[in-house]
Enzyme design. Structure first.
Site, PDB file in Angstrom:
ATOM      1  CD  GLU A  58      -1.953   8.007   7.616  1.00 60.47           C
ATOM      2  OE1 GLU A  58      -2.113   9.033   6.954  1.00 60.47           O
ATOM      3  OE2 GLU A  58      -2.314   7.917   8.808  1.00 60.47           O
TER       4      GLU A  58
ATOM      5  CE1 TYR B 105       0.302  16.654  14.448  1.00 58.96           C
ATOM      6  CE2 TYR B 105       1.439  18.105  12.925  1.00 58.96           C
ATOM      7  CZ  TYR B 105       1.077  16.833  13.331  1.00 58.96           C
ATOM      8  OH  TYR B 105       1.501  15.744  12.603  1.00 58.96           O
TER       9      TYR B 105
ATOM     10  CE  LYS C 226      -1.376  17.748  10.645  1.00 54.15           C
ATOM     11  NZ  LYS C 226      -0.483  16.668  10.298  1.00 54.15           N
TER      12      LYS C 226
ATOM     13  CG  LEU D  27      -4.289  13.496   8.992  1.00 57.51           C
ATOM     14  CD1 LEU D  27      -4.936  13.794  10.351  1.00 57.51           C
ATOM     15  CD2 LEU D  27      -3.017  14.305   8.858  1.00 57.51           C
TER      16      LEU D  27
HETATM   17  N1  PDD Z   1       2.016  15.390   8.345  1.00 54.73           N
HETATM   18  N2  PDD Z   1      -0.823  11.323   7.383  1.00 54.73           N
HETATM   19  C1  PDD Z   1      -0.075  11.633   8.445  1.00 54.73           C
HETATM   20  C2  PDD Z   1       0.109  10.621   9.525  1.00 54.73           C
HETATM   21  C3  PDD Z   1       0.545  12.897   8.517  1.00 54.73           C
HETATM   22  O1  PDD Z   1       1.269  13.220   9.599  1.00 54.73           O
HETATM   23  C4  PDD Z   1       0.378  13.818   7.445  1.00 54.73           C
HETATM   24  C5  PDD Z   1       0.996  15.183   7.461  1.00 54.73           C
HETATM   25  C6  PDD Z   1      -0.415  13.429   6.355  1.00 54.73           C
HETATM   26  C7  PDD Z   1      -0.664  14.357   5.192  1.00 54.73           C
HETATM   27  O2  PDD Z   1      -1.561  15.392   5.534  1.00 54.73           O
HETATM   28  P1  PDD Z   1      -1.513  16.796   4.785  1.00 54.73           P
HETATM   29  O3  PDD Z   1      -1.574  16.513   3.331  1.00 54.73           O
HETATM   30  O4  PDD Z   1      -2.715  17.495   5.263  1.00 54.73           O
HETATM   31  O5  PDD Z   1      -0.223  17.466   5.175  1.00 54.73           O
HETATM   32  C8  PDD Z   1      -1.014  12.185   6.368  1.00 54.73           C
HETATM   33  C9  PDD Z   1       2.575  16.684   8.545  1.00 54.73           C
HETATM   34  C10 PDD Z   1       3.093  17.346   7.318  1.00 54.73           C
HETATM   35  C11 PDD Z   1       3.575  16.612   9.689  1.00 54.73           C
HETATM   36  O6  PDD Z   1       3.191  16.079  10.713  1.00 54.73           O
HETATM   37  O7  PDD Z   1       4.693  17.107   9.565  1.00 54.73           O
END
Ligand code: PDD
Length: 289
Positions: free
Chosen positions: A181, A32, A149, A205
């Site tokens: 993270e 996703y 992801k 991620l």
């Molecule tokens: N999550 N790390 C993890 C485990 C995440 O699920 C996310 C984002 C990030 C940040 O990635 P980005 O800056 O590209 O949104 C880091 C999304 C927002 C979610 O699953 O809702």
């Protein structure tokens, strides 16, 4: 009523249905993306679509569309939903075979493609609005490929809920003695004026917001180090931030019930949060604040 996209059709979200044999439903076998949309303008769209292509490639799901085709679906969905500030969700699963079997279905099984939008509240860079964010630390329960992801989010869900049960906005994850993270965000700390974030690799991620924050720090001539963050360094940090597409950059003022630094949003967070606001306004053709 919100309009979604499913396998070539635009339809009311309530009418979007997939089979229980879908590999996403059966095995969480899918990928996703979440893309923030400001004033109808998807932010860092190409980078999000590149990460989608990377994740699909890493799990050998055929990417059903080119970047231009994906972009066209995203723009159509934004328009059909009246535009504005949205979070745009894309999901691709390994499709719907006729039987449940762990091994990949026949090559001709088309992936299931789903997309939807939700209204998004834009975060503010005001310290007053950001006083209350608490986080807890937890041992990282996830798998060895956190750079993908994947829609298989059960560990993230459990850890995030544990944080919510303790009135915390995020769980910061500890792995092999290092803070890596958040359960749904990347992590930055500030120590002695240096901004530190965990390095890219299978433990995290590669966040699109993380990249933006690093670029903005460089524009502000702040020193950024991409390196491991030992747990003790996290606990002694002057500032802790979490970053994600839907939350931008959030200051954590309490960690495991101990104040972070002065127990309020710090000066480095403030600078970077203001820069972030100006940057996204500029990208979307809006006047600076
Ligand atoms: N999550 N790390 C993890 C485990 C995440 O699920 C996310 C984002 C990030 C940040 O990635 P980005 O800056 O590209 O949104 C880091 C999304 C927002 C979610 O699953 O809702």
């Amino acid at each position: 009523m919100s309009i979604a996209y499913l396998n070539g059709d635009y339809l009311p979200l309530e009418e979007a249905k997939v089979s229980p044999l879908d590999r996403g439903f059966m095995f969480a076998d899918g990928i996703y993306e979440i893309i923030p949309v400001y004033a109808s303008c998807p932010f860092r769209l190409v980078e999000h679509l590149q990460r989608l292509a990377y994740s699909l490639g890493e799990v050998s799901i055929n990417n059903p569309f080119t970047t231009d085709e994906w972009a066209s679906i995203c723009h159509t969905l934004i328009d059909l939903n009246g535009g504005g500030n949205l979070s745009l969700y894309l999901q691709v699963t390994r499709g719907t075979p006729l039987i449940r079997d762990h091994t990949f279905p026949h090559n001709e099984t088309p992936p299931t493609v789903f997309a939807m939008v939700h209204a998004m509240t834009i975060p503010t860079a005001s310290p007053q609005d950001n006083q209350g964010y608490r986080a807890i630390t937890l041992a990282d329960l996830r798998w060895a490929r956190c750079d993908i992801k994947s829609i298989a989010l059960l560990p993230n869900v459990l850890m995030r809920q544990q944080a919510a049960n303790q009135n915390a906005t995020e769980a910061i994850l500890l792995k092999h003695g290092n803070a890596v993270e958040g359960a749904a965000s990347n992590l930055f700390i500030v120590n002695d004026g240096v901004i530190i974030t965990a390095p890219l690799g299978p433990d995290i991620l590669g966040g699109i917001t993380r990249d933006v924050i690093i670029e903005l720090c460089q524009q502000l001539t702040l020193t950024v180090e991409e390196r491991s963050i030992p747990e003790a360094e996290l606990r002694n940090a002057d500032e802790i931030w979490i970053t994600s597409s839907t939350r931008e950059v959030v200051p954590i003022v309490m960690l495991d019930d101990k104040p972070v630094g002065q127990g309020k949003p710090g000066p480095f967070w403030q600078k970077v949060a203001i820069q972030y606001t100006q940057f996204r306004r500029q990208l979307c053709g809006l006047e600076p604040l």
